[in-house]
Motif scaffolding. Structure first.
Motif, PDB file in Angstrom:
ATOM      1  N   PRO A 225       0.805  -1.372   0.000  1.00  0.00           N
ATOM      2  CA  PRO A 225      -0.002   0.032  -0.009  1.00  0.00           C
ATOM      3  C   PRO A 225       0.681   1.056  -0.096  1.00  0.00           C
ATOM      4  O   PRO A 225       1.997   1.186   0.317  1.00  0.00           O
ATOM      5  N   ASN A 226       0.261   2.494  -0.343  1.00  0.00           N
ATOM      6  CA  ASN A 226       0.853   3.579  -0.489  1.00  0.00           C
ATOM      7  C   ASN A 226       0.806   4.086   1.035  1.00  0.00           C
ATOM      8  O   ASN A 226       0.244   4.036   1.914  1.00  0.00           O
ATOM      9  N   THR A 227       1.917   4.916   1.576  1.00  0.00           N
ATOM     10  CA  THR A 227       2.171   5.410   2.663  1.00  0.00           C
ATOM     11  C   THR A 227       2.835   6.887   2.858  1.00  0.00           C
ATOM     12  O   THR A 227       2.826   7.519   1.674  1.00  0.00           O
ATOM     13  N   GLY A 228       2.983   7.123   3.891  1.00  0.00           N
ATOM     14  CA  GLY A 228       3.433   8.719   3.998  1.00  0.00           C
ATOM     15  C   GLY A 228       5.160   8.759   3.572  1.00  0.00           C
ATOM     16  O   GLY A 228       5.456   9.884   3.369  1.00  0.00           O
ATOM     17  N   GLY A 229       5.531   7.525   3.353  1.00  0.00           N
ATOM     18  CA  GLY A 229       7.039   7.602   2.862  1.00  0.00           C
ATOM     19  C   GLY A 229       7.780   6.735   3.950  1.00  0.00           C
ATOM     20  O   GLY A 229       7.712   6.710   5.077  1.00  0.00           O
ATOM     21  N   MET A 230       8.309   5.508   3.156  1.00  0.00           N
ATOM     22  CA  MET A 230       9.168   4.571   3.996  1.00  0.00           C
ATOM     23  C   MET A 230      10.733   4.982   4.248  1.00  0.00           C
ATOM     24  O   MET A 230      11.211   4.432   4.599  1.00  0.00           O
ATOM     25  N   GLY A 231      11.044   6.144   3.707  1.00  0.00           N
ATOM     26  CA  GLY A 231      12.443   6.518   3.552  1.00  0.00           C
ATOM     27  C   GLY A 231      12.606   7.571   2.500  1.00  0.00           C
ATOM     28  O   GLY A 231      11.728   7.631   1.555  1.00  0.00           O
ATOM     29  N   ALA A 232      13.604   8.242   2.267  1.00  0.00           N
ATOM     30  CA  ALA A 232      13.906   8.847   1.319  1.00  0.00           C
ATOM     31  C   ALA A 232      15.594   9.245   1.235  1.00  0.00           C
ATOM     32  O   ALA A 232      16.312   8.870   2.289  1.00  0.00           O
ATOM     33  N   TYR A 233      15.890   9.869   0.055  1.00  0.00           N
ATOM     34  CA  TYR A 233      17.441  10.254  -0.017  1.00  0.00           C
ATOM     35  C   TYR A 233      17.458  11.569  -0.734  1.00  0.00           C
ATOM     36  O   TYR A 233      16.511  12.123  -1.497  1.00  0.00           O
ATOM     37  N   CYS A 234      18.552  12.221  -0.575  1.00  0.00           N
ATOM     38  CA  CYS A 234      18.776  13.717  -1.202  1.00  0.00           C
ATOM     39  C   CYS A 234      20.354  13.867  -1.303  1.00  0.00           C
ATOM     40  O   CYS A 234      21.366  13.585  -0.504  1.00  0.00           O
ATOM     41  N   PRO A 235      20.837  14.106  -2.417  1.00  0.00           N
ATOM     42  CA  PRO A 235      20.003  14.740  -3.608  1.00  0.00           C
ATOM     43  C   PRO A 235      19.715  13.469  -4.333  1.00  0.00           C
ATOM     44  O   PRO A 235      20.123  12.367  -3.990  1.00  0.00           O
ATOM     45  N   VAL A 236      19.330  13.790  -5.696  1.00  0.00           N
ATOM     46  CA  VAL A 236      18.630  12.774  -6.612  1.00  0.00           C
ATOM     47  C   VAL A 236      19.805  12.922  -7.940  1.00  0.00           C
ATOM     48  O   VAL A 236      19.473  13.754  -8.890  1.00  0.00           O
TER      49      VAL A 236
END
Length: 384
Positions: A225-236
């Motif tokens: 399912p879609n979530t609020g975000g399971m993680g992120a990285y920066c920059p792209v």
């Protein structure tokens, strides 16, 4: 003179905001209300039990504790007008007004705004009847498989479906759970790579941030399912600079200019989620504050004093105070959640991981240094 600051919210985003503010020599102490395990008695940072839903009580707290600045992390409170009420009481506050925050909280209003100003987005239509929504879904010549509940209380209630029949069921379930007068927005399913682009804005000038990319699906392989975000990285790194410049000018600056032209200046942080499709860049949605995982990977790359950036934004002086960002650093956030998330799950449970475990992200080694608490993993450690 160093100031006391109040950050309103309880997630990893608010921990990141408080952590960055605490680095400023202009900040004496940061209160976080209600905060979380990561912001409890952490040096210059501590939690407060002030009732944030009551704007009068928050105003009095600010006066009693000589709060020089308030940052609101939770979008529902921005949509409820907490910035307007605090400013009316003479409390300095960072964030958009309730009217400006509708850009993020009201899906159908946002879609109409984008269409009105020629800003590309998915084809869509809003309905107050599940039966009408289903008739539209079945009759469309495009994959109408994204179902959004309209309104600030349902911002994360986005269902991406595998078929038109499933989309109809999702629309019916949403309308059954909504109060009378609520609406459901049916959107075209866009294909491509998703990207978050954000900026500080004083209502005229934008100060772009480096792009971030969040992992929205619960499971590996873009499953679940879609979530609020399971993680992120920066920059792209895979997004070329020429495309970023196009996004910043034709979308972020265009939105800020259009808001001002319509009589609603947007001041604060504006974040947009974009889909890089074969037909070009298209808007998915906006946030009127940092997204939670995005905040945790963007702020560590800010080279300026965060408190000074906020002051310049509030005072309309961004044109002469452009923030600088690290070009040699990379930041990663991994969310650890209780079983059952994003549905029903046990809250207040400790979520732990192997400190020191090494992940490989875009060919770089990243060391896990955080411990989570709560349903969505609400504590984050920065600098590892």
């Amino acid at each position: 003179m160093a100031q006391r600051v109040l950050v309103i919210g309880s997630g990893g985003r608010e921990h990141a905001l408080a952590w960055k503010l605490a680095q400023s020599p202009h900040v004496k102490h940061v209160f976080v209300a209600p905060g979380n395990a990561g912001t409890a008695d952490n040096g210059k940072i501590s939690n407060s039990a002030v009732l944030v839903s009551n704007h009068t009580i928050v105003t009095q707290f600010c006066k009693d504790h000589n709060i020089g600045l308030v940052l609101v992390g939770e979008e529902a409170l921005l949509a409820a007008g907490i910035v307007d009420d605090l400013r009316a009481a003479g409390v300095r506050c960072f964030g958009p007004s309730a009217k400006a925050a509708r850009l993020a909280s009201d899906t159908s209003l946002t879609k109409a705004f984008l269409d009105r100003h020629g800003i590309p987005t998915a084809r869509w239509k809003a309905f107050s009847s599940a039966q009408e929504a289903c008739r539209f879904i079945i009759s469309t010549d495009f994959p109408a498989r994204v179902v959004r509940a309209r309104g600030p209380a349902a911002r994360k209630e986005v269902t991406i479906t595998a078929s038109k029949e499933e989309a109809c069921r999702a629309a019916q379930e949403i309308m059954q759970d909504r109060m009378f007068g609520e609406m459901v927005v049916i959107e075209e399913l866009l294909q491509g790579e998703e990207l978050s682009c954000s900026c500080f804005t004083d209502g005229v000038t934008i100060a772009p941030m480096p792009p971030a990319q969040a992992h929205k699906r619960l499971l590996d392989g873009d499953q679940g399912p879609n979530t609020g975000g399971m993680g992120a990285y920066c920059p792209v790194p895979q997004v070329p600079e020429v495309l970023l410049e196009q996004i910043r000018g034709a979308i972020l600056q265009h939105v800020v200019d259009s808001m001002r032209q319509e009589g609603t200046a947007y001041v604060g942080v504006l974040q947009t989620s974009l889909m890089l499709t074969k037909e070009g860049v298209k808007i998915l949605n906006f946030k009127c504050q940092f997204g939670d995982p995005q905040c945790q990977v963007i702020l560590p790359l800010l080279k300026n004093d965060f408190y000074e950036v906020i002051q310049a934004t509030i005072d309309g002086k961004l044109c002469s105070f452009m923030p600088a960002w690290s070009e040699s650093s990379t930041a990663v956030c991994v969310v650890m959640a209780s079983a059952g998330y994003p549905g029903d799950c046990d809250r207040g449970m400790e979520v732990t991981g192997d400190r020191g475990k090494v992940f490989i992200v875009w060919g770089k080694k990243v060391t896990f240094g955080g411990v989570g608490a709560g349903c969505e993993g609400e504590r984050a450690d920065f600098g590892s």
